[in-house]
Motif scaffolding. Structure first.
Motif, PDB file in Angstrom:
ATOM      1  N   VAL A 110      -4.872  -0.439   3.709  1.00  0.00           N
ATOM      2  CA  VAL A 110      -5.191  -0.215   2.300  1.00  0.00           C
ATOM      3  C   VAL A 110      -3.966  -0.489   1.424  1.00  0.00           C
ATOM      4  O   VAL A 110      -4.073  -1.071   0.335  1.00  0.00           O
ATOM      5  CB  VAL A 110      -5.709   1.222   2.084  1.00  0.00           C
ATOM      6  CG1 VAL A 110      -5.988   1.475   0.609  1.00  0.00           C
ATOM      7  CG2 VAL A 110      -6.969   1.465   2.908  1.00  0.00           C
ATOM      8  N   SER A 111      -2.774  -0.081   1.908  1.00  0.00           N
ATOM      9  CA  SER A 111      -1.544  -0.304   1.141  1.00  0.00           C
ATOM     10  C   SER A 111      -1.265  -1.784   0.942  1.00  0.00           C
ATOM     11  O   SER A 111      -0.637  -2.183  -0.044  1.00  0.00           O
ATOM     12  CB  SER A 111      -0.351   0.340   1.869  1.00  0.00           C
ATOM     13  OG  SER A 111      -0.486   1.733   1.970  1.00  0.00           O
ATOM     14  N   PHE A 112      -1.712  -2.601   1.894  1.00  0.00           N
ATOM     15  CA  PHE A 112      -1.488  -4.044   1.811  1.00  0.00           C
ATOM     16  C   PHE A 112      -2.031  -4.601   0.494  1.00  0.00           C
ATOM     17  O   PHE A 112      -1.459  -5.536  -0.086  1.00  0.00           O
ATOM     18  CB  PHE A 112      -2.157  -4.733   2.998  1.00  0.00           C
ATOM     19  CG  PHE A 112      -1.874  -6.202   3.104  1.00  0.00           C
ATOM     20  CD1 PHE A 112      -0.731  -6.655   3.733  1.00  0.00           C
ATOM     21  CD2 PHE A 112      -2.752  -7.133   2.574  1.00  0.00           C
ATOM     22  CE1 PHE A 112      -0.463  -8.013   3.825  1.00  0.00           C
ATOM     23  CE2 PHE A 112      -2.489  -8.489   2.669  1.00  0.00           C
ATOM     24  CZ  PHE A 112      -1.341  -8.931   3.302  1.00  0.00           C
ATOM     25  N   TYR A 113      -3.139  -4.024   0.018  1.00  0.00           N
ATOM     26  CA  TYR A 113      -3.749  -4.483  -1.235  1.00  0.00           C
ATOM     27  C   TYR A 113      -3.501  -3.490  -2.381  1.00  0.00           C
ATOM     28  O   TYR A 113      -4.085  -3.624  -3.453  1.00  0.00           O
ATOM     29  CB  TYR A 113      -5.259  -4.659  -1.050  1.00  0.00           C
ATOM     30  CG  TYR A 113      -5.623  -5.672   0.010  1.00  0.00           C
ATOM     31  CD1 TYR A 113      -5.562  -7.036  -0.272  1.00  0.00           C
ATOM     32  CD2 TYR A 113      -6.010  -5.272   1.285  1.00  0.00           C
ATOM     33  CE1 TYR A 113      -5.891  -7.980   0.702  1.00  0.00           C
ATOM     34  CE2 TYR A 113      -6.333  -6.216   2.262  1.00  0.00           C
ATOM     35  CZ  TYR A 113      -6.273  -7.562   1.966  1.00  0.00           C
ATOM     36  OH  TYR A 113      -6.592  -8.488   2.926  1.00  0.00           O
ATOM     37  N   ALA A 151      -4.528   6.602  11.622  1.00  0.00           N
ATOM     38  CA  ALA A 151      -4.251   6.849  10.202  1.00  0.00           C
ATOM     39  C   ALA A 151      -3.237   5.855   9.657  1.00  0.00           C
ATOM     40  O   ALA A 151      -3.381   5.352   8.534  1.00  0.00           O
ATOM     41  CB  ALA A 151      -3.755   8.284  10.015  1.00  0.00           C
ATOM     42  N   ILE A 152      -2.209   5.553  10.447  1.00  0.00           N
ATOM     43  CA  ILE A 152      -1.188   4.600  10.007  1.00  0.00           C
ATOM     44  C   ILE A 152      -1.782   3.204   9.855  1.00  0.00           C
ATOM     45  O   ILE A 152      -1.489   2.482   8.892  1.00  0.00           O
ATOM     46  CB  ILE A 152      -0.013   4.593  11.001  1.00  0.00           C
ATOM     47  CG1 ILE A 152       0.779   5.901  10.871  1.00  0.00           C
ATOM     48  CG2 ILE A 152       0.910   3.403  10.769  1.00  0.00           C
ATOM     49  CD1 ILE A 152       1.862   6.070  11.897  1.00  0.00           C
ATOM     50  N   ILE A 153      -2.637   2.817  10.790  1.00  0.00           N
ATOM     51  CA  ILE A 153      -3.306   1.507  10.689  1.00  0.00           C
ATOM     52  C   ILE A 153      -4.143   1.431   9.415  1.00  0.00           C
ATOM     53  O   ILE A 153      -4.065   0.460   8.646  1.00  0.00           O
ATOM     54  CB  ILE A 153      -4.190   1.261  11.930  1.00  0.00           C
ATOM     55  CG1 ILE A 153      -3.311   1.132  13.179  1.00  0.00           C
ATOM     56  CG2 ILE A 153      -5.049   0.010  11.741  1.00  0.00           C
ATOM     57  CD1 ILE A 153      -4.098   1.184  14.475  1.00  0.00           C
ATOM     58  N   LEU A 154      -4.954   2.468   9.177  1.00  0.00           N
ATOM     59  CA  LEU A 154      -5.849   2.475   8.013  1.00  0.00           C
ATOM     60  C   LEU A 154      -5.069   2.485   6.706  1.00  0.00           C
ATOM     61  O   LEU A 154      -5.347   1.700   5.782  1.00  0.00           O
ATOM     62  CB  LEU A 154      -6.776   3.691   8.092  1.00  0.00           C
ATOM     63  CG  LEU A 154      -7.753   3.884   6.919  1.00  0.00           C
ATOM     64  CD1 LEU A 154      -8.694   2.685   6.830  1.00  0.00           C
ATOM     65  CD2 LEU A 154      -8.544   5.178   7.103  1.00  0.00           C
TER      66      LEU A 154
END
Length: 399
Positions: free
Chosen positions: A106-109, A99-102
């Protein structure tokens, strides 16, 4: 043949017996607390101009966004108390890491509106990872020692993350922090597969047993966690202002806090060396007494040398006392539910600390602030004593 009872051994022999638990616990803790460790850089990146990769947020909005995520971490760690006794710890850790990876990908963009939705999800996943880390250690043969070792190595890993973060933020702004968090989770999550089966999953009869974190002793442990970190968290949040009041500039204060943070490793290492040889009450009493004295000195003596000395003392005793608090929680609930909840309340107490400290300083001044922190620590010690005595009574009845 009945196995011989466990007796405290040297740190080296203990590591040889429990290295897999230690590695997985550190990885789980790393997944869970990295965001809290690098939060100052994330807040700064939120505030930075868009040309610098930031969102150009105001200080209050940036702080609220970071706090929102950290409160979600604390609440999820508390809730994980009911999860770690029902599901495989490795599955919970892999799910939290995924979940943290996903979410960080998404937060990166992401933009401002999406971050208000995404960051609490990342915080909740981190909280579950923190709960799993504490549950793993609780199921070891010597939780006090393993808590000390994991705190020692985990603090060193946190310092490494702090060294890397400025490069990521300089490269990509606030998105660089999300990249660091995501990459860290990618590297640490597969380590969950090293967890031994006897620790990973509780036997059916243990799952059906009543939860010890709802016992009277468990409630006093939770109260200790809140009060202890309410005092510590409030004092730490005002370290910069207290340092300036003592005559240091911001750069000097930053250097003192950074070195003091590394010095805290010695407190955890000392706790790991002691283990449970001297019991838990005496070491905890010494640590809390030194904390109370340190809080009074740092808030009343306007002196650079006093500020530096007390920061080292307060940081060292923080890690030392937390080890024995988590050790007591593991003794009360070896299945890991109470240790998971205790870790959550430690985080929650720290998140409330700045509000408590601000109110006392604004209305009564710094000397009374030190007295307020000392009173919180005294109340925490009283709760610890009650929890320890109740636990001893239960252990005597089982013999």
């Amino acid at each position: 043949m009945t196995p011989a009872p466990y007796t405290p051994s040297s740190v080296s022999s203990f590591v040889r017996q429990s290295w897999r638990l230690l590695v997985v616990a550190i990885a789980s803790g790393g997944i869970g607390i990295t965001m809290s460790v690098v939060s100052p850089y994330l807040v700064g990146a939120y505030i930075a101009n868009r040309s610098q990769g930031g969102l150009a947020l105001g200080e209050s909005t940036a702080g609220a966004l970071a706090s929102f995520e950290m409160v979600a971490t604390a609440l999820a760690a508390i809730i994980s108390a009911s999860l770690v006794t029902r599901f495989r710890l490795s599955c919970l850790l892999i799910g939290a890491g995924g979940a943290i990876i996903l979410v960080n990908a998404v937060s990166f963009y992401g933009d401002m509106s999406s971050l208000w939705f995404l960051r609490p999800i990342a915080g909740a996943a981190a909280g579950i990872a923190v709960g799993v880390a504490n549950a793993i250690i609780a199921r070891s043969i010597d939780p006090d020692r393993l808590y000390g070792l994991s705190s020692t190595l985990g603090t060193a890993m946190s310092a490494f993350a702090l060294l890397l973060t400025p490069y990521f933020t300089a490269w990509l702004g606030y998105s660089g922090v999300f990249l660091l968090l995501g990459v860290s989770a990618v590297m640490l999550t597969p380590i969950a597969l090293l967890l031994p089966t006897h620790v990973d999953l509780l036997p059916p009869q243990a799952k059906l047993a009543s939860p010890n974190f709802l016992s009277t002793s468990g409630l006093f442990v939770v109260a200790t966690a809140v009060l202890l970190n309410l005092g510590d968290g409030s004092l730490y949040s005002f370290s910069e202002l207290i340092g300036e009041r003592s005559g240091l500039d911001k750069t000097e204060i930053g250097e003192v806090l950074a070195i003091a943070g590394l010095f805290g490793v010695l407190g955890a290492l000392l706790a790991a060396t002691l283990g449970s040889r001297l019991g838990r009450l005496a070491p905890f009493a010494v640590a809390v007494t030194l904390k109370a004295v340190g809080s009074l000195v740092v808030t009343t003596m306007i002196s650079p040398s006093a500020f530096v000395a007390m920061q080292f003392l307060l940081t060292c005793t923080f890690y030392f006392s937390i080890v024995f608090l988590l050790g007591l929680s593991a003794s009360i609930d070896p299945r890991g539910g109470l240790p998971a909840m205790t870790g959550g309340f430690i985080l929650l107490g720290g998140s409330v600390g700045p509000v408590f400290g601000g109110a006392v300083v604004e209305h009564f001044g710094y000397p009374w602030f030190g007295i307020g922190v000392a009173l919180c620590l005294a109340a925490a010690f009283a709760c610890f004593v009650i929890a320890d005595r109740l636990n001893r009574a239960v252990l005597v009845e089982k013999i």
